[in-house]
Design a protein around this motif. Structure first.
Motif, PDB file in Angstrom:
ATOM      1  N   ASP A 193       0.820  -1.218   0.000  1.00 30.07           N
ATOM      2  CA  ASP A 193       0.000   0.000   0.000  1.00 30.07           C
ATOM      3  C   ASP A 193       0.855   1.269   0.000  1.00 30.07           C
ATOM      4  O   ASP A 193       0.331   2.377   0.129  1.00 30.07           O
ATOM      5  CB  ASP A 193      -0.936  -0.013   1.227  1.00 30.07           C
ATOM      6  N   LYS A 194       2.177   1.134  -0.148  1.00 29.16           N
ATOM      7  CA  LYS A 194       3.046   2.317  -0.113  1.00 29.16           C
ATOM      8  C   LYS A 194       3.754   2.494  -1.455  1.00 29.16           C
ATOM      9  O   LYS A 194       3.854   1.553  -2.242  1.00 29.16           O
ATOM     10  CB  LYS A 194       4.057   2.196   1.030  1.00 29.16           C
ATOM     11  N   GLU A 195       4.263   3.725  -1.687  1.00 23.13           N
ATOM     12  CA  GLU A 195       4.900   4.020  -2.974  1.00 23.13           C
ATOM     13  C   GLU A 195       6.400   4.223  -2.781  1.00 23.13           C
ATOM     14  O   GLU A 195       6.821   4.927  -1.849  1.00 23.13           O
ATOM     15  CB  GLU A 195       4.268   5.293  -3.558  1.00 23.13           C
ATOM     16  N   PHE A 196       7.182   3.643  -3.688  1.00 30.56           N
ATOM     17  CA  PHE A 196       8.641   3.742  -3.583  1.00 30.56           C
ATOM     18  C   PHE A 196       9.214   4.295  -4.881  1.00 30.56           C
ATOM     19  O   PHE A 196       8.896   3.796  -5.964  1.00 30.56           O
ATOM     20  CB  PHE A 196       9.234   2.363  -3.264  1.00 30.56           C
ATOM     21  N   ILE A 197      10.049   5.318  -4.738  1.00 27.05           N
ATOM     22  CA  ILE A 197      10.630   5.985  -5.908  1.00 27.05           C
ATOM     23  C   ILE A 197      12.150   5.838  -5.820  1.00 27.05           C
ATOM     24  O   ILE A 197      12.761   6.211  -4.799  1.00 27.05           O
ATOM     25  CB  ILE A 197      10.253   7.494  -5.904  1.00 27.05           C
ATOM     26  N   LEU A 198      12.776   5.291  -6.860  1.00 28.05           N
ATOM     27  CA  LEU A 198      14.236   5.149  -6.861  1.00 28.05           C
ATOM     28  C   LEU A 198      14.857   6.541  -7.037  1.00 28.05           C
ATOM     29  O   LEU A 198      14.470   7.291  -7.940  1.00 28.05           O
ATOM     30  CB  LEU A 198      14.664   4.205  -7.991  1.00 28.05           C
ATOM     31  N   ALA A 199      15.824   6.877  -6.171  1.00 28.19           N
ATOM     32  CA  ALA A 199      16.364   8.247  -6.158  1.00 28.19           C
ATOM     33  C   ALA A 199      17.152   8.601  -7.411  1.00 28.19           C
ATOM     34  O   ALA A 199      17.302   9.777  -7.743  1.00 28.19           O
ATOM     35  CB  ALA A 199      17.242   8.433  -4.920  1.00 28.19           C
ATOM     36  N   SER A 200      17.685   7.581  -8.124  1.00 24.81           N
ATOM     37  CA  SER A 200      18.439   7.861  -9.358  1.00 24.81           C
ATOM     38  C   SER A 200      18.405   6.631 -10.252  1.00 24.81           C
ATOM     39  O   SER A 200      18.560   5.505  -9.756  1.00 24.81           O
ATOM     40  CB  SER A 200      19.891   8.199  -9.005  1.00 24.81           C
ATOM     41  N   PRO A 201      18.258   6.842 -11.585  1.00 23.88           N
ATOM     42  CA  PRO A 201      18.296   5.668 -12.478  1.00 23.88           C
ATOM     43  C   PRO A 201      19.676   5.001 -12.495  1.00 23.88           C
ATOM     44  O   PRO A 201      19.824   3.871 -12.954  1.00 23.88           O
ATOM     45  CB  PRO A 201      17.949   6.255 -13.859  1.00 23.88           C
ATOM     46  N   GLY A 202      20.697   5.703 -11.954  1.00 26.19           N
ATOM     47  CA  GLY A 202      22.053   5.133 -11.928  1.00 26.19           C
ATOM     48  C   GLY A 202      22.263   4.126 -10.810  1.00 26.19           C
ATOM     49  O   GLY A 202      23.330   3.511 -10.715  1.00 26.19           O
ATOM     50  N   LEU A 203      21.249   3.917  -9.968  1.00 32.95           N
ATOM     51  CA  LEU A 203      21.423   3.028  -8.806  1.00 32.95           C
ATOM     52  C   LEU A 203      21.240   1.549  -9.185  1.00 32.95           C
ATOM     53  O   LEU A 203      20.390   0.844  -8.626  1.00 32.95           O
ATOM     54  CB  LEU A 203      20.460   3.433  -7.695  1.00 32.95           C
ATOM     55  N   ILE A 204      22.032   1.125 -10.157  1.00 30.92           N
ATOM     56  CA  ILE A 204      21.992  -0.283 -10.571  1.00 30.92           C
ATOM     57  C   ILE A 204      23.421  -0.806 -10.542  1.00 30.92           C
ATOM     58  O   ILE A 204      24.301  -0.249 -11.199  1.00 30.92           O
ATOM     59  CB  ILE A 204      21.359  -0.422 -11.971  1.00 30.92           C
ATOM     60  N   CYS A 205      23.653  -1.848  -9.736  1.00 32.49           N
ATOM     61  CA  CYS A 205      24.994  -2.442  -9.649  1.00 32.49           C
ATOM     62  C   CYS A 205      25.097  -3.527 -10.721  1.00 32.49           C
ATOM     63  O   CYS A 205      24.394  -4.546 -10.637  1.00 32.49           O
ATOM     64  CB  CYS A 205      25.219  -3.051  -8.267  1.00 32.49           C
ATOM     65  N   PRO A 206      25.957  -3.339 -11.718  1.00 30.15           N
ATOM     66  CA  PRO A 206      26.041  -4.325 -12.818  1.00 30.15           C
ATOM     67  C   PRO A 206      26.382  -5.721 -12.310  1.00 30.15           C
ATOM     68  O   PRO A 206      25.897  -6.717 -12.853  1.00 30.15           O
ATOM     69  CB  PRO A 206      27.152  -3.791 -13.721  1.00 30.15           C
ATOM     70  N   ASN A 207      27.189  -5.809 -11.263  1.00 33.47           N
ATOM     71  CA  ASN A 207      27.571  -7.127 -10.727  1.00 33.47           C
ATOM     72  C   ASN A 207      26.400  -7.846 -10.069  1.00 33.47           C
ATOM     73  O   ASN A 207      26.261  -9.064 -10.174  1.00 33.47           O
ATOM     74  CB  ASN A 207      28.707  -6.955  -9.718  1.00 33.47           C
ATOM     75  N   MET A 208      25.564  -7.079  -9.389  1.00 30.83           N
ATOM     76  CA  MET A 208      24.408  -7.672  -8.716  1.00 30.83           C
ATOM     77  C   MET A 208      23.333  -8.090  -9.722  1.00 30.83           C
ATOM     78  O   MET A 208      22.436  -8.853  -9.370  1.00 30.83           O
ATOM     79  CB  MET A 208      23.821  -6.671  -7.721  1.00 30.83           C
ATOM     80  N   LYS A 209      23.431  -7.588 -10.926  1.00 29.02           N
ATOM     81  CA  LYS A 209      22.413  -7.920 -11.929  1.00 29.02           C
ATOM     82  C   LYS A 209      22.846  -9.078 -12.837  1.00 29.02           C
ATOM     83  O   LYS A 209      22.102  -9.487 -13.722  1.00 29.02           O
ATOM     84  CB  LYS A 209      22.096  -6.669 -12.786  1.00 29.02           C
ATOM     85  N   LEU A 210      24.061  -9.615 -12.629  1.00 34.56           N
ATOM     86  CA  LEU A 210      24.559 -10.667 -13.525  1.00 34.56           C
ATOM     87  C   LEU A 210      23.796 -11.981 -13.387  1.00 34.56           C
ATOM     88  O   LEU A 210      23.532 -12.668 -14.368  1.00 34.56           O
ATOM     89  CB  LEU A 210      26.046 -10.928 -13.232  1.00 34.56           C
ATOM     90  N   THR A 211      23.437 -12.350 -12.159  1.00 35.84           N
ATOM     91  CA  THR A 211      22.907 -13.702 -11.908  1.00 35.84           C
ATOM     92  C   THR A 211      21.476 -13.841 -12.419  1.00 35.84           C
ATOM     93  O   THR A 211      20.555 -13.162 -11.939  1.00 35.84           O
ATOM     94  CB  THR A 211      22.949 -14.012 -10.393  1.00 35.84           C
ATOM     95  N   ALA A 212      21.307 -14.738 -13.402  1.00 33.72           N
ATOM     96  CA  ALA A 212      19.981 -15.024 -13.956  1.00 33.72           C
ATOM     97  C   ALA A 212      19.573 -16.446 -13.566  1.00 33.72           C
ATOM     98  O   ALA A 212      20.404 -17.234 -13.092  1.00 33.72           O
ATOM     99  CB  ALA A 212      20.018 -14.886 -15.473  1.00 33.72           C
ATOM    100  N   LEU A 213      18.292 -16.782 -13.770  1.00 31.56           N
ATOM    101  CA  LEU A 213      17.816 -18.123 -13.395  1.00 31.56           C
ATOM    102  C   LEU A 213      18.622 -19.212 -14.107  1.00 31.56           C
ATOM    103  O   LEU A 213      18.940 -20.254 -13.522  1.00 31.56           O
ATOM    104  CB  LEU A 213      16.324 -18.262 -13.713  1.00 31.56           C
ATOM    105  N   ASP A 214      19.000 -18.974 -15.367  1.00 29.75           N
ATOM    106  CA  ASP A 214      19.820 -19.941 -16.124  1.00 29.75           C
ATOM    107  C   ASP A 214      21.132 -20.247 -15.404  1.00 29.75           C
ATOM    108  O   ASP A 214      21.597 -21.391 -15.405  1.00 29.75           O
ATOM    109  CB  ASP A 214      20.195 -19.343 -17.492  1.00 29.75           C
ATOM    110  N   ASP A 215      21.732 -19.202 -14.836  1.00 34.79           N
ATOM    111  CA  ASP A 215      23.020 -19.391 -14.148  1.00 34.79           C
ATOM    112  C   ASP A 215      22.848 -20.264 -12.905  1.00 34.79           C
ATOM    113  O   ASP A 215      23.711 -21.085 -12.583  1.00 34.79           O
ATOM    114  CB  ASP A 215      23.605 -18.035 -13.728  1.00 34.79           C
ATOM    115  N   ILE A 216      21.718 -20.067 -12.214  1.00 31.19           N
ATOM    116  CA  ILE A 216      21.462 -20.878 -11.004  1.00 31.19           C
ATOM    117  C   ILE A 216      21.270 -22.338 -11.411  1.00 31.19           C
ATOM    118  O   ILE A 216      21.822 -23.257 -10.793  1.00 31.19           O
ATOM    119  CB  ILE A 216      20.232 -20.334 -10.244  1.00 31.19           C
ATOM    120  N   LEU A 217      20.505 -22.538 -12.470  1.00 30.23           N
ATOM    121  CA  LEU A 217      20.266 -23.904 -12.958  1.00 30.23           C
ATOM    122  C   LEU A 217      21.586 -24.573 -13.349  1.00 30.23           C
ATOM    123  O   LEU A 217      21.888 -25.691 -12.909  1.00 30.23           O
ATOM    124  CB  LEU A 217      19.293 -23.862 -14.148  1.00 30.23           C
ATOM    125  N   ASN A 218      22.393 -23.863 -14.149  1.00 22.29           N
ATOM    126  CA  ASN A 218      23.660 -24.448 -14.607  1.00 22.29           C
ATOM    127  C   ASN A 218      24.592 -24.759 -13.451  1.00 22.29           C
ATOM    128  O   ASN A 218      25.266 -25.783 -13.438  1.00 22.29           O
ATOM    129  CB  ASN A 218      24.365 -23.493 -15.591  1.00 22.29           C
TER     130      ASN A 218
END
Ligand code: 13P
Ligand code: SF4
Length: 305
Positions: free
Chosen positions: A248-273
């Motif tokens: 019931d609450k709203e969340f706004i990301l303070a900057s579009p730059g707040l994405i860590c490329p390393n934290m975004k690497l792991t996909a479901l395929d990688d977990i399966l493999n």
């Protein structure tokens, strides 16, 4: 394979291999959704040590899997993406830290868990973003070396002004992409919103915050607050938990730059493999492990404020 089949196969292999799936709060939504346990670095390293599972699949970055290997030497620790590192952890090395220690003899070293096992082994005590202030307060000495995050260190120093800090000059490139003018502009557009940020943000950003906390502190704070709108100053992955636990609450990301490329690497395929191949395994040499473990154990023994 379609996504539902991948999920089913991962759950099947987790059971077959007596494995537990841990995911940091910055992981992709679909990884957090599938995980047995999500949390911040402190929670995940404690859970990793407590679990009866023989295998830990750590969806995070390399230093987190190392921490699990340090605390659980008899378990197999898998990091689905071997290339998921942390630029801040790589900003401090053993020789550099030894040189700094020589310049400040007898001064204890407090090292953020976002560091390699070898650097932890050179340290007196570790800390996380959730317990940095308690750890610093627990030291008998008045002066300390704080590595590698200068921003977390400066934030802790504001809460413990009686201590003298020597800062290592490291930082998180993702959190440093958020600047104060972005926050000021967003606050002007959303005057009813509270600003919550991570202590890895720069001091001119964290000083603008209504609350500064680790990723695990954010959801309970927003849930308890009477406010219904929040500007969030940390990696975008946290929005999954915030929205899931506070629908019931709203969340706004303070900057579009707040994405860590390393934290975004792991996909479901990688977990399966990684479950099929039981690779990549993260290990820590025993001599390093024992010293790093001592620094982590000292941290775990510090009571939380
Ligand atoms: P916490 O989840 O411990 O707050 O850590 C933030 C972070 O940057 C992890 O890489
Ligand atoms: Fe490292 Fe920052 Fe990414 Fe965390 S968010 S893994 S500290 S670069």
């Amino acid at each position: 394979m379609i996504t539902d089949d991948i999920r089913t196969e991962i759950r099947h292999l987790l059971k077959e291999k007596n494995a537990v799936l841990l995911a940091h709060n910055y992981m992709r939504d679909e990884v957090q959704e599938l995980a047995d346990i999500t949390g911040d670095s402190l929670q995940l390293s404690i859970e990793a040590a407590k679990t009866d599972a023989e295998v830990i699949v750590f969806c995070g970055v390399h230093f987190m899997a190392e921490s699990a290997a340090i605390l659980s030497p008899r378990k197999t620790v898998l990091l689905p993406r071997a290339d998921a590192g942390c630029p801040m952890a790589d900003m401090v090395d053993v020789n550099g830290l030894r040189n700094l220690k020589q310049q400040h003899p007898g001064v204890p070293v407090v090292t953020y868990v976002n560091s390699t096992a070898a650097v932890k082994a050179e340290s007196d005590i570790c800390c996380t973003s959730a317990n940095a202030v308690s750890v610093v307060r627990s030291l008998q000495q008045q002066k300390l070396i704080f590595a590698p995050d200068r921003n977390l260190g400066r934030w802790a120093a504001r809460s413990v002004p009686e201590k003298e800090f020597v800062f290592w000059d490291g930082y998180c490139p993702t959190h440093e992409r958020l600047n104060a003018s972005q926050v000021i502009e967003l606050k002007a557009v959303h005057p009813d919103a509270l600003f919550v940020c991570h202590p890895e943000c720069t001091p001119d950003v964290s000083v603008l915050a209504d609350h500064v906390c680790s990723t695990s502190g954010m959801s309970p704070y927003c849930a308890k607050s009477p406010a219904v709108k929040f500007i969030i100053g940390t990696e975008a992955g946290i929005l999954f938990k915030l929205r899931d636990e506070n629908p019931d609450k709203e969340f706004i990301l303070a900057s579009p730059g707040l994405i860590c490329p390393n934290m975004k690497l792991t996909a479901l395929d990688d977990i399966l493999n990684c479950l099929i191949n039981m690779q990549p395994v993260v290990t820590v040499p025993e001599d390093v492990r024992l010293k790093a473990r001592a620094a982590l154990d000292k941290m775990l023994a510090v009571p939380r404020d």
